[in-house]
Design an enzyme around this catalytic site. Structure first.
Site, PDB file in Angstrom:
ATOM      1  N   SER A  59     -26.101  -0.143  20.494  1.00 45.65           N
ATOM      2  CA  SER A  59     -25.518  -0.814  21.659  1.00 45.65           C
ATOM      3  C   SER A  59     -24.448  -1.813  21.254  1.00 45.65           C
ATOM      4  CB  SER A  59     -26.596  -1.601  22.413  1.00 45.65           C
ATOM      5  OG  SER A  59     -27.411  -0.732  23.123  1.00 45.65           O
ATOM      6  N   HIS A 108     -23.907   6.817  23.274  1.00 40.81           N
ATOM      7  CA  HIS A 108     -24.655   5.670  23.786  1.00 40.81           C
ATOM      8  C   HIS A 108     -25.320   6.027  25.110  1.00 40.81           C
ATOM      9  CE1 HIS A 108     -24.876   1.358  25.379  1.00 40.81           C
ATOM     10  NE2 HIS A 108     -25.750   1.465  24.406  1.00 40.81           N
ATOM     11  N   GLU A 167     -22.028   7.164  27.063  1.00 43.77           N
ATOM     12  CA  GLU A 167     -20.726   6.748  26.555  1.00 43.77           C
ATOM     13  C   GLU A 167     -20.504   7.452  25.221  1.00 43.77           C
ATOM     14  OE1 GLU A 167     -20.318   2.267  28.456  1.00 43.77           O
ATOM     15  OE2 GLU A 167     -21.477   2.499  26.623  1.00 43.77           O
TER      16      GLU A 167
END
Ligand code: NAI
Length: 303
Positions: free
Chosen positions: A137, A158, A170
């Protein structure tokens, strides 16, 4: 037979075996979604106990989804559960777990040294064509990829918690990620039934980069004495149409997690005021108020 992940031009890519390393909250979700979408999956974690816990999480979540998917078809439901579970193997040794992998998704603890150690080992053990990804993250993808011999075959994937429910992925194109690797990861995300978005290797990618400074500014707003947390939450829900106010969201994400992310960004970008630490947040974390997960953050929770 396992599904093949194809690129946009329709050429066959050889992603059929996926290895997920780290069977915690995120890893378990990723394993489930991949297996559910016909990929063969190996899950790697350090101890048998963690692997068992991971499989319990996967099973519970598949059962929940199956009940919704096949409410009146018990035969199809049990076939779906069995087929999904049969596609998952467990393994303790990372180098064994990646031996046949076309794609590795790393979801271990958020610690650069730990990730480096792991990627050094699996870089030697995984096939040359295998693509590496991290679900980090807050750490730069390029930084993690440096210890491998394949930064061109390294990108960010992600996912969001809870993985089986959250549609977004993502897909991060770092400095050295090749276009081919990026395209494969983008298509792979679609093959998981997700909606991918493209992002460069910038702190927090899209969602956290906008959300974390927003939550930090809300906290600073209270520190300045300009409004209280409850009123700010009410204002953002009713005035901006957000489903949760910034303090409810912060409690949901975890105040310890927010502090960890913002401290890391601040260390790497000391001149960016968006990433400045907050006394109030630090105090909450010091007092063990981590948010919803342990009963108290900005609000108190009974369950
Ligand atoms: P977690 O703490 O629930 O799970 C981590 C797992 O990795 C544990 O089961 C641990 O035993 C295992 N592990 C640690 N070191 C290992 C190693 N060297 N080899 C094999 N297994 C190892 O953590 P969580 O929340 O699942 O996060 C994992 C990653 O996903 C982190 O990089 C985090 O930043 C990222 N992430 C977390 C989100 C969240 O909402 N929790 C959202 C999106 C990304």
């Amino acid at each position: 037979t396992a599904k093949y992940c194809t690129t946009n031009d329709g050429k066959e890519k050889n992603i059929s075996n996926v290895t997920v390393i780290g069977g915690g909250l995120m890893g378990a979700g990723i394993v489930q979604v991949a297996a559910q979408n016909d990929f063969d999956v190996v899950i790697v974690d350090k101890e048998d106990e963690y692997l068992q816990k991971c499989m319990v999480m996967v099973r519970k979540s598949i059962d929940r989804i199956t009940k919704k998917k096949f409410p009146d078809e018990p035969k199809l439901a049990s076939k779906f559960v069995n087929d999904t579970l049969n596609r998952i193997k467990t393994e303790k040794e990372p180098s064994v777990g990646v031996a046949n992998a076309d794609l590795v998704i790393e979801a271990i603890t958020e610690n650069l040294d730990a990730k480096w150690k792991l990627f050094e080992v699996i870089d030697k053990a995984a096939p040359k064509h295998c693509i590496f990804t991290s679900n980090t993250s807050s750490l730069p993808i390029f930084e993690i990829s440096k210890v491998t011999s394949r930064p061109d075959k390294f990108g960010g994937l992600h996912f969001f918690n809870p993985v089986p429910l959250m549609k977004l992925v993502e897909v991060v194109k770092a400095e050295n990620t090749s276009q081919e690797t990026f395209d494969t990861l983008f298509q792979f995300s679609k093959d998981l039934g997700k909606i991918p978005v493209a992002c460069k290797d910038t702190p927090g990618f899209i969602v956290n980069r906008l959300l974390v400074p927003y939550m930090m500014e809300a906290i600073r707003f209270v520190e300045r004495g300009h409004a209280n947390a409850r009123d700010i939450d009410t204002a953002m829900k009713l005035g901006a149409g957000y489903p949760m106010g910034p303090f409810e969201l912060a409690d949901y994400v975890g105040l310890d997690t927010i502090k960890f992310i913002v401290d890391g960004w601040h260390k790497n970008n000391p001149d960016n005021p968006l990433f400045n630490p907050s006394e109030m947040l630090n105090r909450c974390v010091e007092m063990g108020k981590f948010g919803k997960k342990n009963g108290e953050g900005f609000y108190k929770y009974t369950n």
